[in-house]
Design an enzyme around this catalytic site. Structure first.
Site, short mmCIF file in Angstrom:
data_model
loop_
_atom_site.label_atom_id
_atom_site.label_comp_id
_atom_site.label_asym_id
_atom_site.label_seq_id
_atom_site.Cartn_x
_atom_site.Cartn_y
_atom_site.Cartn_z
N TYR A 51 0.85 -1.19 0.00
CA TYR A 51 0.00 0.00 0.00
C TYR A 51 0.88 1.24 0.00
O TYR A 51 1.86 1.31 0.75
CB TYR A 51 -0.90 0.03 1.25
CG TYR A 51 -2.35 -0.15 0.90
CD1 TYR A 51 -2.96 0.72 0.01
CD2 TYR A 51 -3.10 -1.21 1.42
CE1 TYR A 51 -4.29 0.55 -0.35
CE2 TYR A 51 -4.43 -1.38 1.06
CZ TYR A 51 -5.01 -0.50 0.18
OH TYR A 51 -6.32 -0.67 -0.19
N LYS A 240 -0.84 0.86 -25.05
CA LYS A 240 -1.14 0.78 -26.49
C LYS A 240 0.19 0.85 -27.26
O LYS A 240 1.03 -0.01 -27.08
CB LYS A 240 -2.13 1.87 -26.88
CG LYS A 240 -3.49 1.70 -26.16
CD LYS A 240 -4.52 2.68 -26.67
CE LYS A 240 -5.89 2.43 -26.07
NZ LYS A 240 -6.11 3.12 -24.80
N ARG A 246 -1.03 -2.36 -18.69
CA ARG A 246 -2.36 -1.76 -18.74
C ARG A 246 -2.45 -0.68 -17.65
O ARG A 246 -2.35 -1.00 -16.46
CB ARG A 246 -3.34 -2.88 -18.45
CG ARG A 246 -4.74 -2.71 -18.89
CD ARG A 246 -5.36 -4.06 -19.17
NE ARG A 246 -4.99 -4.43 -20.53
CZ ARG A 246 -5.56 -3.90 -21.61
NH1 ARG A 246 -6.53 -3.04 -21.49
NH2 ARG A 246 -5.16 -4.25 -22.81
#
Ligand code: DSN
Length: 435
Positions: A51, A240, A246
């Site tokens: 975290y 991309k 991602r």
């Protein structure tokens, strides 16, 4: 994947099938790519355990600048992930020449949401490209938060050229006085003139935002004009053309930096995905290497070669070609008797070619059926394919169109596709180990 195989055979089986699909099929989805093993390793690493709400810096009261020496997290034990995030930020700044970068957005949509909230308020007017003309859901579609929260005015492409009509965009800006003008696209095959957009934005005193998700890799390599010098705020995904994990990212002028940081966290997100930020850092290192420029040049060369070969095979392309990594085949209206985008996407799938149906400008079919197919070259270029293979692929696509209702023929094409793919192995060690 020996641990997954043991712990969860069902998930393992699907992952294995997906590996083989990627390996044996021609991946032509314009927004997809294949990451390096280093990027993949980072995405599957121990950093997923950590975290790290907050930032690896605080704003220095003395200088007004970010200071990496000041602890900016809400959790202890962040000293190593701090370094990772710092590397990602500094590399992204270097690639694009940005004053400030936030690498925490989990996705392009979240980058867009945080970007909007940083510079405008719900109810304000946004001028953006319509989805059916190449835009994106988060650019104001009624079913997206963007369309629900903001007053949206859309520009379209010209009916004649199927390219941006800057006079029309200017007229709409003068008429509607938007607070924010947005450009960037999911399905626009042409170069975007950011300078013209800036001039229009200045004329109506609007914020100018660019979503460069599709072209970020080309921009990084200097093969598409860079929006950073012109835009107030720029968003992108990293998966991309940029060929990373991602995820999303926001780049902005320093004057918006604090607002952007506040809107990403705590505005719309909690803990950042530190394993993905590590993967982004590695992707950015790769993007700074000379080989990345060569790769992007080949992506563009391949797109031009594929567009030409498709035209030689009788296909009509939206705007008659491409300047970037993608193109849109216009399959024509229903009255012409050919397949719809949906039908063609299904037929291509049966032949081992993965692409997606897409509306074409002024489409007469519904979006879920559509009259177009969107095709991009980033993934096949990563596999090492060049102009010669593009001609072969165009031939396959023509064969699929001519036989879209003939499953036997489509199965024959699939064998040829697999043979071509086998000459350009993908993740060869994974394929070998998991057979
Ligand atoms: N940007 C979309 C695409 O181009 O596929 C996905 O959101």
């Amino acid at each position: 994947m020996k641990f997954i195989k043991q712990a969860d055979p069902e998930v393992y089986a699907s992952m294995q099938n997906e590996l083989m699909r990627q390996s044996n099929n021609l991946e032509l989805i314009a927004s997809e790519n294949m990451v390096s093993r280093a990027v993949m390793e980072a995405a599957g690493s121990v950093l997923t355990n950590k975290y790290a709400e907050g930032y690896p810096y605080r704003w220095s009261k003395k200088t007004g600048k970010i200071n990496y020496k000041l602890y900016g997290r809400y959790y202890g034990g962040c000293e190593y992930v701090d370094k990772v995030e710092e590397l990602a930020i500094e590399r992204a700044k270097k690639i694009f020449g940005a004053e400030h970068v936030n690498v925490q957005p989990h996705s392009g949509s979240q980058a867009n949401m945080a970007a909007f909230f940083s510079v405008i308020k719900p109810g304000d007017t946004i001028l953006s490209l319509e989805l059916s003309h190449g835009g994106h859901l988060t650019h104001g579609h009624p079913l997206s938060f963007s369309g629900e929260l903001f007053n949206i005015v859309h520009y379209q492409v010209s009916k004649e050229t199927e390219m941006f009509d800057y006079d029309q965009i200017r007229e709409l800006a003068l008429e509607h006085k938007p607070k924010l003008i947005l450009t960037g696209a999911s399905a626009y095959p042409r170069t975007i003139d950011f300078k013209k957009f800036r001039e229009i934005a200045d004329e109506v005193d609007a914020i100018f935002m660019v979503d460069m998700a599709h072209i970020a890799g080309l921009v990084a390599a200097g093969l598409h004009p860079n929006p950073i010098p012109y835009a107030d705020i720029v968003t992108t995904t990293t998966h991309k053309t940029l060929r990373g994990p991602r995820g999303g990212m926001i780049l902005c002028k320093e004057k918006y930096a604090k607002d952007v940081d506040r809107e990403v966290f705590p505005g719309i997100q909690g803990g950042p995905l530190m394993h993905i930020i590590a993967a982004k850092a590695i992707c950015f290192k790769e993007a700074l290497d000379d080989s990345f420029k060569e790769y992007q040049q080949q992506v563009v060369n391949n797109a031009a070669a594929l567009a030409n070969a498709l035209k030689e095979n009788g296909f009509k392309l939206v705007s008659d070609g491409t300047d970037n990594h993608l193109m849109l085949i216009d399959l024509g209206p229903e009255s012409e008797g050919g397949p719809s985008g949906k039908k063609m996407e299904g037929a291509l799938d049966k032949a081992g070619i993965t692409a997606n149906k897409n509306t074409v400008p002024f489409d007469t079919r519904k979006p879920f059926v559509a009259s177009g197919i969107r095709i991009g070259t980033p993934a096949v270029t990563t596999r090492g394919m060049k102009e010669n293979e593009m001609k072969i692929i165009a031939g396959f696509i023509k064969e699929v169109k001519d036989n879209f209702n003939n499953d036997e023929k489509l199965a024959e094409i699939k064998v040829k596709v697999k043979e071509l793919c086998s000459k350009f192995p993908l993740y060869a060690d994974l394929v070998k180990n998991n057979r």
